[in-house]
Motif scaffolding. Structure first.
Motif, PDB file in Angstrom:
ATOM      1  N   GLU A  30       0.748  -1.033   0.049  1.00  0.00           N
ATOM      2  CA  GLU A  30       0.053  -0.006   0.021  1.00  0.00           C
ATOM      3  C   GLU A  30       0.805   1.104  -0.120  1.00  0.00           C
ATOM      4  OE1 GLU A  30      -3.738   2.060   2.551  1.00  0.00           O
ATOM      5  OE2 GLU A  30      -2.238   0.389   3.539  1.00  0.00           O
ATOM      6  N   GLN A  31       2.019   1.153   0.908  1.00  0.00           N
ATOM      7  CA  GLN A  31       2.675   2.383   1.051  1.00  0.00           C
ATOM      8  C   GLN A  31       3.505   2.647  -0.604  1.00  0.00           C
ATOM      9  OE1 GLN A  31       3.101   4.651   3.258  1.00  0.00           O
ATOM     10  NE2 GLN A  31       4.719   5.657   2.278  1.00  0.00           N
ATOM     11  N   ALA A  32       4.035   1.547  -0.833  1.00  0.00           N
ATOM     12  CA  ALA A  32       4.708   1.669  -2.339  1.00  0.00           C
ATOM     13  C   ALA A  32       3.814   2.133  -3.268  1.00  0.00           C
ATOM     14  CB  ALA A  32       5.293   0.197  -2.842  1.00  0.00           C
ATOM     15  N   ALA A  33       2.627   1.811  -3.386  1.00  0.00           N
ATOM     16  CA  ALA A  33       1.471   2.363  -4.159  1.00  0.00           C
ATOM     17  C   ALA A  33       1.208   3.700  -4.321  1.00  0.00           C
ATOM     18  CB  ALA A  33       0.191   1.384  -4.072  1.00  0.00           C
ATOM     19  N   TRP A  34       1.094   4.316  -2.888  1.00  0.00           N
ATOM     20  CA  TRP A  34       0.867   5.630  -2.698  1.00  0.00           C
ATOM     21  C   TRP A  34       2.201   6.452  -3.123  1.00  0.00           C
ATOM     22  CZ3 TRP A  34      -3.526   8.241  -2.304  1.00  0.00           C
ATOM     23  CH2 TRP A  34      -4.268   7.623  -1.436  1.00  0.00           C
ATOM     24  N   GLU A  35       3.287   6.046  -2.907  1.00  0.00           N
ATOM     25  CA  GLU A  35       4.702   6.595  -3.339  1.00  0.00           C
ATOM     26  C   GLU A  35       4.672   6.795  -4.759  1.00  0.00           C
ATOM     27  OE1 GLU A  35       7.377   4.418  -1.373  1.00  0.00           O
ATOM     28  OE2 GLU A  35       6.919   5.286   0.780  1.00  0.00           O
ATOM     29  N   ALA A  36       4.372   5.724  -5.618  1.00  0.00           N
ATOM     30  CA  ALA A  36       4.312   5.635  -7.099  1.00  0.00           C
ATOM     31  C   ALA A  36       3.294   6.641  -7.579  1.00  0.00           C
ATOM     32  CB  ALA A  36       4.181   4.208  -7.366  1.00  0.00           C
ATOM     33  N   LEU A  37       1.990   6.551  -6.936  1.00  0.00           N
ATOM     34  CA  LEU A  37       1.202   7.588  -7.364  1.00  0.00           C
ATOM     35  C   LEU A  37       1.435   8.840  -7.245  1.00  0.00           C
ATOM     36  CD1 LEU A  37      -1.778   7.931  -8.325  1.00  0.00           C
ATOM     37  CD2 LEU A  37      -2.520   7.889  -6.059  1.00  0.00           C
ATOM     38  N   ALA A  38       2.027   9.486  -5.881  1.00  0.00           N
ATOM     39  CA  ALA A  38       2.527  10.788  -5.930  1.00  0.00           C
ATOM     40  C   ALA A  38       3.441  11.064  -6.730  1.00  0.00           C
ATOM     41  CB  ALA A  38       3.017  10.599  -4.327  1.00  0.00           C
ATOM     42  N   ALA A  39       4.381  10.334  -7.083  1.00  0.00           N
ATOM     43  CA  ALA A  39       5.563  10.728  -7.976  1.00  0.00           C
ATOM     44  C   ALA A  39       5.110  10.767  -9.400  1.00  0.00           C
ATOM     45  CB  ALA A  39       6.698   9.655  -7.950  1.00  0.00           C
ATOM     46  N   HIS A  40       4.255   9.888  -9.692  1.00  0.00           N
ATOM     47  CA  HIS A  40       3.740   9.825 -11.159  1.00  0.00           C
ATOM     48  C   HIS A  40       2.664  10.972 -11.260  1.00  0.00           C
ATOM     49  CE1 HIS A  40       1.979   8.268 -14.781  1.00  0.00           C
ATOM     50  NE2 HIS A  40       0.556   8.637 -14.464  1.00  0.00           N
ATOM     51  N   ASP A  41       1.859  11.466 -10.414  1.00  0.00           N
ATOM     52  CA  ASP A  41       1.051  12.440 -10.593  1.00  0.00           C
ATOM     53  C   ASP A  41       1.698  13.718 -10.542  1.00  0.00           C
ATOM     54  OD1 ASP A  41      -1.139  11.017 -10.325  1.00  0.00           O
ATOM     55  OD2 ASP A  41      -1.823  11.520  -8.530  1.00  0.00           O
ATOM     56  N   LEU A  42       2.801  14.009  -9.590  1.00  0.00           N
ATOM     57  CA  LEU A  42       3.469  15.367  -9.896  1.00  0.00           C
ATOM     58  C   LEU A  42       4.334  15.558 -11.195  1.00  0.00           C
ATOM     59  CD1 LEU A  42       4.583  17.893  -8.569  1.00  0.00           C
ATOM     60  CD2 LEU A  42       6.513  16.504  -7.670  1.00  0.00           C
ATOM     61  N   ARG A  43       4.724  13.992 -11.636  1.00  0.00           N
ATOM     62  CA  ARG A  43       5.631  14.262 -12.910  1.00  0.00           C
ATOM     63  C   ARG A  43       4.560  14.736 -13.995  1.00  0.00           C
ATOM     64  NH1 ARG A  43       8.036   9.459 -13.033  1.00  0.00           N
ATOM     65  NH2 ARG A  43       6.178   8.428 -13.903  1.00  0.00           N
ATOM     66  N   GLU A  44       3.574  13.918 -14.072  1.00  0.00           N
ATOM     67  CA  GLU A  44       2.381  14.194 -15.131  1.00  0.00           C
ATOM     68  C   GLU A  44       1.917  15.503 -14.989  1.00  0.00           C
ATOM     69  OE1 GLU A  44       1.981  12.407 -17.974  1.00  0.00           O
ATOM     70  OE2 GLU A  44       3.457  11.017 -16.856  1.00  0.00           O
ATOM     71  N   LEU A  45       1.663  16.096 -14.014  1.00  0.00           N
ATOM     72  CA  LEU A  45       1.135  17.543 -13.851  1.00  0.00           C
ATOM     73  C   LEU A  45       2.185  18.413 -14.276  1.00  0.00           C
ATOM     74  CD1 LEU A  45      -0.551  17.399 -10.408  1.00  0.00           C
ATOM     75  CD2 LEU A  45      -1.699  17.593 -12.715  1.00  0.00           C
ATOM     76  N   ARG A  46       3.391  18.310 -14.058  1.00  0.00           N
ATOM     77  CA  ARG A  46       4.450  19.283 -14.256  1.00  0.00           C
ATOM     78  C   ARG A  46       4.632  19.343 -15.915  1.00  0.00           C
ATOM     79  NH1 ARG A  46       9.473  18.382 -15.345  1.00  0.00           N
ATOM     80  NH2 ARG A  46       9.488  16.471 -14.358  1.00  0.00           N
ATOM     81  N   ARG A  47       4.357  17.868 -16.348  1.00  0.00           N
ATOM     82  CA  ARG A  47       4.676  17.658 -17.841  1.00  0.00           C
ATOM     83  C   ARG A  47       3.574  18.188 -18.799  1.00  0.00           C
ATOM     84  NH1 ARG A  47       7.385  11.817 -18.417  1.00  0.00           N
ATOM     85  NH2 ARG A  47       9.654  12.471 -17.849  1.00  0.00           N
ATOM     86  N   ALA A  48       2.259  18.183 -18.072  1.00  0.00           N
ATOM     87  CA  ALA A  48       1.178  18.476 -18.727  1.00  0.00           C
ATOM     88  C   ALA A  48       0.993  20.144 -18.845  1.00  0.00           C
ATOM     89  CB  ALA A  48      -0.307  18.133 -17.823  1.00  0.00           C
TER      90      ALA A  48
END
Length: 84
Positions: A30-48
């Protein structure tokens, strides 16, 4: 038609809760999933928004390495994540 092998959710939860080792593995996943989601979301938002890490850092009044570190586990930059 009944699903073969179908189980109630409460039975699955009870099975996890009754085994500390299993509970630990589930918590780690669960912790790994939250960490991956947070990193992915920030990167995608920044790129968008077509922003570099340096541009985001400037807007956040942070150093660029601090923004880069936000791709690391959430607990290093978001202490509130421990509450999730």
């Amino acid at each position: 038609m009944a699903w073969m092998g179908a189980r109630r959710f409460s039975d699955l939860v009870a099975h996890i809760e009754s085994d500390p080792e299993r509970r630990s593995r589930v918590d780690a996943l669960e912790q790994a999933a939250w960490e991956a989601l947070a990193a992915h979301d920030l990167r995608e938002l920044r790129r968008a928004r077509e922003m570099t890490q340096a541009e985001l850092a400037r807007r956040l009044d942070r150093a660029q390495p601090a923004v880069a570190a936000m791709r690391e586990p959430m607990t290093t930059w978001c202490p509130q994540s421990e509450q999730w």
